[in-house]
Design a protein around this motif. Structure first.
Motif, PDB file in Angstrom:
ATOM      1  N   LEU A  18      -9.318 -42.494  -2.285  1.00  0.00           N
ATOM      2  CA  LEU A  18     -10.010 -42.273  -1.010  1.00  0.00           C
ATOM      3  C   LEU A  18      -9.332 -41.177  -0.195  1.00  0.00           C
ATOM      4  N   GLY A  19      -8.465 -40.411  -0.843  1.00  0.00           N
ATOM      5  CA  GLY A  19      -7.754 -39.358  -0.131  1.00  0.00           C
ATOM      6  C   GLY A  19      -6.414 -39.849   0.382  1.00  0.00           C
ATOM      7  N   PRO A  20      -5.699 -39.006   1.139  1.00  0.00           N
ATOM      8  CA  PRO A  20      -4.363 -39.358   1.640  1.00  0.00           C
ATOM      9  C   PRO A  20      -4.402 -40.652   2.462  1.00  0.00           C
ATOM     10  N   ALA A  21      -3.434 -41.525   2.206  1.00  0.00           N
ATOM     11  CA  ALA A  21      -3.369 -42.802   2.904  1.00  0.00           C
ATOM     12  C   ALA A  21      -2.922 -42.608   4.352  1.00  0.00           C
ATOM     13  N   GLU A  22      -3.447 -43.458   5.243  1.00  0.00           N
ATOM     14  CA  GLU A  22      -3.032 -43.427   6.642  1.00  0.00           C
ATOM     15  C   GLU A  22      -1.693 -44.118   6.838  1.00  0.00           C
ATOM     16  N   HIS A  23      -1.339 -45.054   5.915  1.00  0.00           N
ATOM     17  CA  HIS A  23      -0.035 -45.721   5.950  1.00  0.00           C
ATOM     18  C   HIS A  23       0.267 -46.210   4.537  1.00  0.00           C
ATOM     19  N   LEU A  83     -25.460 -55.797 -14.471  1.00  0.00           N
ATOM     20  CA  LEU A  83     -24.964 -54.685 -13.669  1.00  0.00           C
ATOM     21  C   LEU A  83     -24.956 -55.048 -12.188  1.00  0.00           C
ATOM     22  N   VAL A  84     -23.859 -54.710 -11.510  1.00  0.00           N
ATOM     23  CA  VAL A  84     -23.750 -54.922 -10.065  1.00  0.00           C
ATOM     24  C   VAL A  84     -23.108 -53.684  -9.446  1.00  0.00           C
ATOM     25  N   GLU A  85     -23.222 -53.579  -8.125  1.00  0.00           N
ATOM     26  CA  GLU A  85     -22.650 -52.438  -7.417  1.00  0.00           C
ATOM     27  C   GLU A  85     -21.835 -52.914  -6.224  1.00  0.00           C
ATOM     28  N   SER A  86     -20.868 -52.099  -5.837  1.00  0.00           N
ATOM     29  CA  SER A  86     -20.139 -52.304  -4.587  1.00  0.00           C
ATOM     30  C   SER A  86     -19.892 -50.946  -3.962  1.00  0.00           C
ATOM     31  N   VAL A  87     -19.696 -50.934  -2.638  1.00  0.00           N
ATOM     32  CA  VAL A  87     -19.575 -49.681  -1.898  1.00  0.00           C
ATOM     33  C   VAL A  87     -18.330 -49.735  -1.019  1.00  0.00           C
ATOM     34  N   LEU A  88     -17.470 -48.748  -1.182  1.00  0.00           N
ATOM     35  CA  LEU A  88     -16.212 -48.636  -0.440  1.00  0.00           C
ATOM     36  C   LEU A  88     -16.354 -47.563   0.624  1.00  0.00           C
ATOM     37  N   MET A  89     -15.994 -47.895   1.855  1.00  0.00           N
ATOM     38  CA  MET A  89     -16.204 -46.976   2.985  1.00  0.00           C
ATOM     39  C   MET A  89     -14.951 -46.895   3.860  1.00  0.00           C
ATOM     40  N   ARG A  90     -14.460 -45.674   4.058  1.00  0.00           N
ATOM     41  CA  ARG A  90     -13.335 -45.466   4.969  1.00  0.00           C
ATOM     42  C   ARG A  90     -13.858 -45.101   6.354  1.00  0.00           C
ATOM     43  N   TYR A  91     -13.363 -45.809   7.356  1.00  0.00           N
ATOM     44  CA  TYR A  91     -13.621 -45.509   8.753  1.00  0.00           C
ATOM     45  C   TYR A  91     -12.274 -45.294   9.439  1.00  0.00           C
ATOM     46  N   PRO A  92     -12.258 -44.682  10.610  1.00  0.00           N
ATOM     47  CA  PRO A  92     -10.982 -44.548  11.330  1.00  0.00           C
ATOM     48  C   PRO A  92     -10.353 -45.914  11.587  1.00  0.00           C
ATOM     49  N   GLY A  93      -9.181 -46.138  11.022  1.00  0.00           N
ATOM     50  CA  GLY A  93      -8.445 -47.366  11.276  1.00  0.00           C
ATOM     51  C   GLY A  93      -8.825 -48.557  10.414  1.00  0.00           C
ATOM     52  N   ARG A  94      -9.810 -48.428   9.521  1.00  0.00           N
ATOM     53  CA  ARG A  94     -10.168 -49.555   8.664  1.00  0.00           C
ATOM     54  C   ARG A  94     -10.857 -49.049   7.400  1.00  0.00           C
ATOM     55  N   ILE A  95     -10.838 -49.880   6.374  1.00  0.00           N
ATOM     56  CA  ILE A  95     -11.545 -49.598   5.129  1.00  0.00           C
ATOM     57  C   ILE A  95     -12.376 -50.815   4.789  1.00  0.00           C
ATOM     58  N   THR A  96     -13.671 -50.606   4.623  1.00  0.00           N
ATOM     59  CA  THR A  96     -14.618 -51.700   4.382  1.00  0.00           C
ATOM     60  C   THR A  96     -15.146 -51.625   2.960  1.00  0.00           C
ATOM     61  N   VAL A 143      -8.110 -52.394   1.428  1.00  0.00           N
ATOM     62  CA  VAL A 143      -9.338 -52.864   2.056  1.00  0.00           C
ATOM     63  C   VAL A 143      -8.978 -53.833   3.181  1.00  0.00           C
ATOM     64  N   THR A 144      -9.513 -53.575   4.376  1.00  0.00           N
ATOM     65  CA  THR A 144      -9.252 -54.450   5.522  1.00  0.00           C
ATOM     66  C   THR A 144     -10.450 -55.324   5.865  1.00  0.00           C
ATOM     67  N   ASN A 145     -11.647 -54.862   5.495  1.00  0.00           N
ATOM     68  CA  ASN A 145     -12.868 -55.588   5.856  1.00  0.00           C
ATOM     69  C   ASN A 145     -13.757 -55.769   4.639  1.00  0.00           C
ATOM     70  N   ILE A 146     -14.299 -56.960   4.503  1.00  0.00           N
ATOM     71  CA  ILE A 146     -15.246 -57.288   3.437  1.00  0.00           C
ATOM     72  C   ILE A 146     -16.576 -57.626   4.074  1.00  0.00           C
ATOM     73  N   VAL A 147     -17.659 -57.062   3.550  1.00  0.00           N
ATOM     74  CA  VAL A 147     -19.000 -57.484   3.967  1.00  0.00           C
ATOM     75  C   VAL A 147     -19.760 -57.934   2.722  1.00  0.00           C
ATOM     76  N   PHE A 148     -20.238 -59.170   2.756  1.00  0.00           N
ATOM     77  CA  PHE A 148     -21.057 -59.682   1.667  1.00  0.00           C
ATOM     78  C   PHE A 148     -22.490 -59.233   1.915  1.00  0.00           C
ATOM     79  N   MET A 149     -22.700 -57.927   1.743  1.00  0.00           N
ATOM     80  CA  MET A 149     -24.015 -57.330   1.959  1.00  0.00           C
ATOM     81  C   MET A 149     -24.417 -56.455   0.782  1.00  0.00           C
ATOM     82  N   GLY A 150     -23.750 -56.677  -0.364  1.00  0.00           N
ATOM     83  CA  GLY A 150     -24.139 -55.981  -1.582  1.00  0.00           C
ATOM     84  C   GLY A 150     -25.278 -56.729  -2.251  1.00  0.00           C
ATOM     85  N   MET A 151     -25.311 -56.699  -3.559  1.00  0.00           N
ATOM     86  CA  MET A 151     -26.365 -57.405  -4.278  1.00  0.00           C
ATOM     87  C   MET A 151     -26.231 -58.909  -4.062  1.00  0.00           C
ATOM     88  N   GLY A 152     -27.384 -59.565  -3.879  1.00  0.00           N
ATOM     89  CA  GLY A 152     -27.398 -61.017  -3.856  1.00  0.00           C
ATOM     90  C   GLY A 152     -27.465 -61.628  -2.472  1.00  0.00           C
TER      91      GLY A 152
END
Length: 419
Positions: free
Chosen positions: A202-207, A141-154, A212-221
């Motif tokens: 993630l709701g209505p698209a901005e465009h 089992l692994v997890e990932s987290v999707l986050m919308r910010y103004p102007g980017r999705i991480t 996903v515009t940004n990846i962070v390798f900060m999940g498991m591992g």
């Protein structure tokens, strides 16, 4: 116990910051694995388990062509499969009508085997943060987290099932390392997130082409402990012709300080953002807080981080979880600034992160006054410092919280693998 090191400059006031105490790291509710000499056990090698099926994203472009030929199709079909997977985010043969119907299913299943089964999906922050629980082919089992910010999705991605670094404050490391993830299992997290975004999850698209515009390798591992597969995934993420076509500058690779691998990463000539999870500027505390510090000390890790900047020109991020009365002392801010400035100016940015609070635990976030004083001292010393926003803590999706619970395991056991 009272700290023996005097502050390099006086705190603002005792009434604001309180008495200077020193809490030592200690595990709560679990037993830390130790080696034969009684030191925290570090797992660098992945345990032997059945390998996931080979997927298009595990292969180089040339290897994809050869694999397609082995499956009885002309090599140019590899480019069509790339387009379906990396642009349309699908592995459904029924949607690939540009492929011949005869042999289509065999080709698609051979090149794009199912890798992740969605077990659970939790949302918070008014729908702007989504945590996924995935089951891999072998039940890991692994997890990932999707986050919308103004102007980017991480997207915060996992690179291993579990973690072998054994840090006492991180939930992921408590169960140890189950196994390394394949490059394609890493990439599939991004593809599935992009599919959800396109479907309006993630709701209505901005465009129209939102993804996903940004990846962070900060999940498991620990990403650098799975180096070869990490780099294959990064190459696929940033490949404009045969991959996801993302900007390398939007990809952040973090580490607790595997110094030889930091040097390798610097030599890759791929300008990803590099983040060092430091959490203490002194070896005395960091030896207890980050067990890998027994191999590579603070100064070695910082020298390697500075070397990354020298080789790539990319400013390094220092991640620092602020823990009440453990690592948030004013003198530690001063020591951190001293060590960073000793290696030059303009090469680094510090991201203090309030630890996610646990009532009654020694592992709890610093007071607002202590946070502000820590940030002030770094900024006053000329170190650009920004207190980072924490997302997803209500759904255990914030930094250090990613771990499969007993309930997760129960649900996963009842969830059949996707075809």
């Amino acid at each position: 116990m009272t700290s023996t090191r005097p502050p390099a400059r006086p705190a603002r006031s005792a009434s604001t910051l309180g008495p200077v105490t020193q809490v030592r790291p200690a595990t709560e509710g679990w037993t830390q694995k130790k080696d034969a000499e009684g030191r925290p056990l570090l797992q660098f090698a992945s345990p032997k388990r059945g390998k996931p099926p080979v997927h298009l994203a595990d292969l180089t472009p040339d290897e994809r062509v050869e694999k397609v030929k082995e499956l009885g199709m002309p090599g140019f079909r590899a480019k069509q499969l790339e387009k379906h997977y990396f642009e349309h985010y699908t592995h459904d043969p029924a949607l690939m009508t540009d492929l011949p119907s005869a042999g289509r299913e065999e080709l698609v299943h051979g090149m794009l085997p199912a890798l992740l089964t969605e077990v659970r999906r939790l949302q918070t922050d008014k729908g702007d943060t989504i945590k996924f629980l995935w089951k891999l082919h072998d039940g890991a089992l692994v997890e990932s987290v999707l986050m919308r910010y103004p102007g980017r999705i991480t997207l915060c991605v996992s690179s291993q099932a579990g973690c072998g670094m054994n840090c006492p404050f991180c939930a992921t490391g408590q169960a140890g390392l189950t196994r390394n993830m394949s490059a394609a299992e890493i990439i599939e997290q991004v593809v599935r997130a992009n599919r959800l975004i396109r479907e309006g999850g993630l709701g209505p698209a901005e465009h129209p082409d939102e993804r996903v515009t940004n990846i962070v390798f900060m999940g498991m591992g620990e990403p650098l402990a799975n180096y070869a597969r990490l780099m294959q995934a990064v190459r696929v993420m940033t490949d404009k012709k045969h991959g996801l076509g993302m900007s390398a500058r939007g990809v952040t690779v973090s580490t607790v300080g595997l110094v030889p691998a930091i040097h390798k990463l610097a030599a890759e000539d791929i300008p990803v953002t590099f983040a060092l999870s430091l959490h203490a500027p002194d070896d005395e505390l960091r030896d207890e807080l980050i067990p890998v510090n027994s191999r590579w000390k603070v100064d070695e890790a910082l020298d390697a981080a500075r070397g990354y900047f020298d080789r790539t020109g990319r400013r390094v991020s220092i991640e620092y979880a602020l823990i009440k009365d453990m690592n948030d002392h004013p003198w530690r801010a001063d020591l951190l600034a001293e060590k960073l400035n000793a290696r030059g100016r303009g090469w680094v940015h510090v991201n203090p992160i309030p630890l996610n609070p646990t009532p009654g635990s020694i592992w709890t976030s610093s007071t607002k006054a202590a946070q502000n004083e820590f940030v002030r001292r770094l900024n006053d010393a000329g170190i650009p410092t920004t207190l980072r926003d924490t997302r997803g803590k209500e759904i255990d999706g914030a930094c250090g919280q990613l771990v499969a619970t007993e309930e997760d395991e129960r649900v996963a056991a009842a969830t059949p693998l996707e075809d």
